[in-house]
Design a protein around this motif. Structure first.
Motif, mmCIF file in Angstrom:
data_model
loop_
_atom_site.group_PDB
_atom_site.id
_atom_site.type_symbol
_atom_site.label_atom_id
_atom_site.label_comp_id
_atom_site.label_asym_id
_atom_site.label_seq_id
_atom_site.Cartn_x
_atom_site.Cartn_y
_atom_site.Cartn_z
ATOM 1 N N MET A 104 -78.481 -51.634 28.231
ATOM 2 C CA MET A 104 -77.716 -52.322 27.509
ATOM 3 C C MET A 104 -76.348 -52.634 27.823
ATOM 4 N N THR A 105 -75.543 -53.372 27.572
ATOM 5 C CA THR A 105 -74.151 -53.576 27.990
ATOM 6 C C THR A 105 -73.282 -52.913 26.831
ATOM 7 N N GLY A 106 -72.123 -52.708 26.954
ATOM 8 C CA GLY A 106 -71.159 -52.063 26.151
ATOM 9 C C GLY A 106 -71.115 -52.756 25.002
ATOM 10 N N MET A 107 -71.112 -54.173 24.925
ATOM 11 C CA MET A 107 -70.826 -54.960 23.330
ATOM 12 C C MET A 107 -72.475 -54.920 22.826
ATOM 13 N N GLN A 108 -73.520 -54.941 23.551
ATOM 14 C CA GLN A 108 -74.984 -54.551 22.915
ATOM 15 C C GLN A 108 -74.838 -53.171 22.103
ATOM 16 N N ASP A 109 -74.437 -51.941 22.936
ATOM 17 C CA ASP A 109 -74.307 -50.806 22.260
ATOM 18 C C ASP A 109 -73.380 -50.722 21.066
ATOM 19 N N ARG A 110 -72.318 -51.407 21.107
ATOM 20 C CA ARG A 110 -71.487 -51.523 19.897
ATOM 21 C C ARG A 110 -72.003 -52.247 18.730
ATOM 22 N N ILE A 111 -72.502 -53.471 19.101
ATOM 23 C CA ILE A 111 -73.241 -54.242 17.975
ATOM 24 C C ILE A 111 -74.459 -53.190 17.370
ATOM 25 N N ALA A 112 -75.446 -52.614 18.030
ATOM 26 C CA ALA A 112 -76.558 -51.955 17.525
ATOM 27 C C ALA A 112 -75.717 -50.703 16.660
ATOM 28 N N ALA A 113 -74.948 -49.957 17.198
ATOM 29 C CA ALA A 113 -74.283 -48.920 16.580
ATOM 30 C C ALA A 113 -73.774 -49.257 15.271
ATOM 31 N N LYS A 114 -72.934 -50.373 15.301
ATOM 32 C CA LYS A 114 -72.471 -51.051 14.029
ATOM 33 C C LYS A 114 -73.413 -51.436 12.911
ATOM 34 N N LEU A 115 -74.667 -52.158 13.383
ATOM 35 C CA LEU A 115 -75.638 -52.356 12.378
ATOM 36 C C LEU A 115 -76.475 -51.086 11.849
ATOM 37 N N ARG A 116 -76.511 -49.995 12.849
ATOM 38 C CA ARG A 116 -77.251 -48.772 12.141
ATOM 39 C C ARG A 116 -76.479 -48.275 11.410
ATOM 40 N N ALA A 117 -74.945 -48.126 11.415
ATOM 41 C CA ALA A 117 -74.195 -47.590 10.591
ATOM 42 C C ALA A 117 -74.195 -47.982 9.147
ATOM 43 N N ALA A 118 -74.192 -49.605 9.196
ATOM 44 C CA ALA A 118 -74.112 -50.272 8.067
ATOM 45 C C ALA A 118 -75.355 -50.616 7.469
ATOM 46 N N LEU A 119 -76.457 -50.712 8.165
ATOM 47 C CA LEU A 119 -77.609 -51.282 7.491
ATOM 48 C C LEU A 119 -78.674 -50.211 7.578
ATOM 49 N N ALA A 120 -78.750 -49.143 8.234
ATOM 50 C CA ALA A 120 -79.784 -48.032 8.559
ATOM 51 C C ALA A 120 -81.166 -48.556 8.618
ATOM 52 N N PRO A 121 -81.336 -49.578 9.853
ATOM 53 C CA PRO A 121 -82.548 -50.506 10.330
ATOM 54 C C PRO A 121 -83.534 -49.406 10.453
ATOM 55 N N GLU A 122 -84.791 -49.729 10.297
ATOM 56 C CA GLU A 122 -85.963 -49.220 10.855
ATOM 57 C C GLU A 122 -86.091 -49.484 12.253
ATOM 58 N N GLN A 123 -85.602 -50.630 12.779
ATOM 59 C CA GLN A 123 -85.640 -51.114 14.162
ATOM 60 C C GLN A 123 -84.311 -52.066 14.318
ATOM 61 N N VAL A 124 -83.865 -52.232 15.466
ATOM 62 C CA VAL A 124 -82.927 -53.107 15.728
ATOM 63 C C VAL A 124 -82.863 -53.280 17.386
ATOM 64 N N ASN A 125 -82.967 -54.518 17.724
ATOM 65 C CA ASN A 125 -82.885 -54.852 19.172
ATOM 66 C C ASN A 125 -81.628 -56.096 19.287
ATOM 67 N N VAL A 126 -80.896 -55.647 20.331
ATOM 68 C CA VAL A 126 -79.938 -56.612 20.511
ATOM 69 C C VAL A 126 -79.990 -57.094 21.700
ATOM 70 N N ILE A 127 -80.116 -58.361 22.102
ATOM 71 C CA ILE A 127 -80.212 -59.063 23.394
ATOM 72 C C ILE A 127 -79.167 -59.826 23.723
ATOM 73 N N ASP A 128 -78.585 -59.814 24.949
ATOM 74 C CA ASP A 128 -77.293 -60.353 25.766
ATOM 75 C C ASP A 128 -78.129 -61.720 26.322
ATOM 76 N N ASP A 129 -77.552 -62.780 25.633
ATOM 77 C CA ASP A 129 -78.078 -64.019 25.852
ATOM 78 C C ASP A 129 -77.108 -64.890 26.825
ATOM 79 N N SER A 130 -75.833 -64.103 26.925
ATOM 80 C CA SER A 130 -74.678 -64.808 27.695
ATOM 81 C C SER A 130 -74.946 -65.536 28.854
ATOM 82 N N HIS A 131 -76.116 -65.070 29.555
ATOM 83 C CA HIS A 131 -76.260 -65.733 30.954
ATOM 84 C C HIS A 131 -76.854 -67.145 30.743
ATOM 85 N N LEU A 132 -77.559 -67.495 29.554
ATOM 86 C CA LEU A 132 -78.093 -68.662 29.217
ATOM 87 C C LEU A 132 -77.097 -69.681 28.669
#
Length: 89
Positions: free
Chosen positions: A1-29
């Motif tokens: 994971m990239t730094g921003m992927q980790d940051r996004i995942a961490a914020k979503l975990r803190a805010a929404l307590a997800p059972e599952q979270v997957n962050v995909i970097d689509d920037s290359h597309l």
């Protein structure tokens, strides 16, 4: 994971307590498109399953994700695809 992927995942975990979270970097597309940055980390897909989404429509679910990531969406993140589900879906 990239730094921003980790940051996004961490914020979503803190805010929404997800059972599952997957962050995909689509920037290359999106290289060469509006909002694309040379270093990437500008376009993402978030797949998230949280009980917080139970009983909410798609717009309300997206609103919760957008609120959790307001700082990122105001700056480095240009585009975000959100796939938000409740656990029973």
């Amino acid at each position: 994971m990239t730094g921003m992927q980790d940051r996004i995942a961490a914020k979503l975990r803190a805010a929404l307590a997800p059972e599952q979270v997957n962050v995909i970097d689509d920037s290359h597309l999106h290289a060469g498109h509006a909002g694309a940055r040379p270093g990437g980390e500008s376009h993402f897909t978030v797949e998230i399953v949280s009980s917080r989404f139970t009983g909410l429509n798609r717009v309300a679910r997206h609103r919760l994700v957008n609120e959790a990531l307001a700082e990122e969406l105001a700056g480095p993140v240009h585009a975000l695809v959100i796939r938000a589900k409740a656990p029973d879906e």
